[in-house]
Design a protein around this motif. Structure first.
Motif, PDB file in Angstrom:
ATOM      1  N   SER A  87       0.839  -1.202   0.000  1.00 50.70           N
ATOM      2  CA  SER A  87       0.000   0.000   0.000  1.00 50.70           C
ATOM      3  C   SER A  87       0.872   1.249   0.000  1.00 50.70           C
ATOM      4  CB  SER A  87      -0.887   0.043   1.240  1.00 50.70           C
ATOM      5  OG  SER A  87      -1.704  -1.084   1.297  1.00 50.70           O
ATOM      6  N   SER A  88       0.315   2.306  -0.512  1.00 52.74           N
ATOM      7  CA  SER A  88       1.006   3.591  -0.504  1.00 52.74           C
ATOM      8  C   SER A  88       1.156   4.088   0.929  1.00 52.74           C
ATOM      9  CB  SER A  88       0.205   4.607  -1.322  1.00 52.74           C
ATOM     10  OG  SER A  88       0.814   5.868  -1.263  1.00 52.74           O
ATOM     11  N   ASP A  91      -2.206   8.510   2.168  1.00 50.47           N
ATOM     12  CA  ASP A  91      -3.618   8.449   1.830  1.00 50.47           C
ATOM     13  C   ASP A  91      -4.146   9.871   1.747  1.00 50.47           C
ATOM     14  OD1 ASP A  91      -4.242   5.755   1.568  1.00 50.47           O
ATOM     15  OD2 ASP A  91      -4.466   5.477   3.729  1.00 50.47           O
ATOM     16  N   CYS A  92      -4.603  10.239   0.582  1.00 53.79           N
ATOM     17  CA  CYS A  92      -5.154  11.582   0.400  1.00 53.79           C
ATOM     18  C   CYS A  92      -6.544  11.641   1.017  1.00 53.79           C
ATOM     19  CB  CYS A  92      -5.216  11.916  -1.087  1.00 53.79           C
ATOM     20  SG  CYS A  92      -5.830  13.588  -1.422  1.00 53.79           S
ATOM     21  N   ASN A  95     -10.136  11.869  -1.558  1.00 50.65           N
ATOM     22  CA  ASN A  95     -10.119  10.758  -2.517  1.00 50.65           C
ATOM     23  C   ASN A  95     -10.886  11.054  -3.803  1.00 50.65           C
ATOM     24  OD1 ASN A  95      -8.516   9.085  -0.966  1.00 50.65           O
ATOM     25  ND2 ASN A  95     -10.254   8.278   0.165  1.00 50.65           N
ATOM     26  N   LYS A 103      -1.266  14.816  -3.379  1.00 52.14           N
ATOM     27  CA  LYS A 103      -1.171  13.378  -3.607  1.00 52.14           C
ATOM     28  C   LYS A 103      -0.135  13.080  -4.688  1.00 52.14           C
ATOM     29  CE  LYS A 103      -3.917   9.306  -4.750  1.00 52.14           C
ATOM     30  NZ  LYS A 103      -5.273   8.793  -4.991  1.00 52.14           N
ATOM     31  N   GLN A 104      -0.146  13.845  -5.770  1.00 50.68           N
ATOM     32  CA  GLN A 104       0.819  13.631  -6.847  1.00 50.68           C
ATOM     33  C   GLN A 104       2.252  13.811  -6.352  1.00 50.68           C
ATOM     34  OE1 GLN A 104      -0.199  16.191 -10.139  1.00 50.68           O
ATOM     35  NE2 GLN A 104      -2.248  15.303 -10.346  1.00 50.68           N
ATOM     36  N   LEU A 107       3.160  10.819  -3.948  1.00 52.06           N
ATOM     37  CA  LEU A 107       3.363   9.577  -4.688  1.00 52.06           C
ATOM     38  C   LEU A 107       4.648   9.608  -5.509  1.00 52.06           C
ATOM     39  CD1 LEU A 107      -0.269   8.674  -5.829  1.00 52.06           C
ATOM     40  CD2 LEU A 107       1.046   7.755  -3.902  1.00 52.06           C
ATOM     41  N   SER A 108       4.985  10.772  -6.039  1.00 57.56           N
ATOM     42  CA  SER A 108       6.234  10.914  -6.783  1.00 57.56           C
ATOM     43  C   SER A 108       7.434  10.677  -5.857  1.00 57.56           C
ATOM     44  CB  SER A 108       6.312  12.302  -7.406  1.00 57.56           C
ATOM     45  OG  SER A 108       7.561  12.504  -8.013  1.00 57.56           O
ATOM     46  N   GLU A 110       7.412   8.969  -3.077  1.00 59.30           N
ATOM     47  CA  GLU A 110       7.382   7.569  -2.689  1.00 59.30           C
ATOM     48  C   GLU A 110       7.987   6.680  -3.779  1.00 59.30           C
ATOM     49  OE1 GLU A 110       4.021   4.295  -1.444  1.00 59.30           O
ATOM     50  OE2 GLU A 110       3.598   6.400  -1.044  1.00 59.30           O
ATOM     51  N   GLU A 111       7.688   6.977  -5.027  1.00 61.07           N
ATOM     52  CA  GLU A 111       8.256   6.216  -6.142  1.00 61.07           C
ATOM     53  C   GLU A 111       9.777   6.320  -6.161  1.00 61.07           C
ATOM     54  OE1 GLU A 111       6.472   7.382  -9.863  1.00 61.07           O
ATOM     55  OE2 GLU A 111       4.459   6.888  -9.132  1.00 61.07           O
ATOM     56  N   GLU A 114      11.115   4.182  -3.360  1.00 62.59           N
ATOM     57  CA  GLU A 114      11.003   2.762  -3.700  1.00 62.59           C
ATOM     58  C   GLU A 114      12.042   2.358  -4.739  1.00 62.59           C
ATOM     59  OE1 GLU A 114       7.045   1.445  -4.564  1.00 62.59           O
ATOM     60  OE2 GLU A 114       6.475   1.551  -2.448  1.00 62.59           O
TER      61      GLU A 114
END
Length: 133
Positions: A87-88, A91-92, A95, A103-104, A107-108, A110-111, A114
């Motif tokens: 899971s990310s 959490d925005c 939603n 959120k963008q 997530l960027s 986080e990528e 990872e």
């Protein structure tokens, strides 16, 4: 951001198994004693690693755990996902808002993290450790 203690123990356990020689069976008691953690707690973590196909378990008086034959391909991210799931981290709360800039951004980031964890292989760290186990 903080990973669980289970992830900490899983990463250390996998490194210990890699350094102990991949084919050698190591008991849960040895692993628990080395990390100063309950064998029962560590067994739950080891079960997740077995289910994910990273380690083998052998029961009996001379039983224990050892790395699977493809252990050189295991990354930090693989181990983290085995324990934490996929899971990310973010959490925005909005939603229904697909274009959420927060959120963008999250997530960027986080990528990128990872990607770094995926590039860090267990085998590379094991090569840096010189210990007799």
């Amino acid at each position: 951001m903080k990973y669980s203690k289970a992830t900490n123990y899983a990463l250390h356990t996998m490194l210990f198994l890699a350094v102990a020689t991949p084919n050698k069976l190591v008991s849960v008691h040895q692993l628990a004693e080395w990390q100063k953690v309950s064998p029962t707690y560590l067994s739950k973590i080891l079960t997740k690693l077995v289910k994910e196909g990273m380690i083998d378990s052998s029961s009996g008086a001379n039983g224990g755990y050892s790395l699977k034959s493809n252990w050189e391909d295991i990354s930090f991210l693989d181990i983290i996902h085995a324990i934490e799931g996929k899971s990310s981290l973010f959490d925005c709360c909005l939603n229904e808002e697909p274009e959420c800039l927060i959120k963008q951004t999250m997530l960027s980031a986080e990528e990128k993290m990872e990607d770094e964890l995926k590039s860090q292989k267990l085998v590379e760290l094991a090569k840096k450790i010189k210990v007799d186990i």
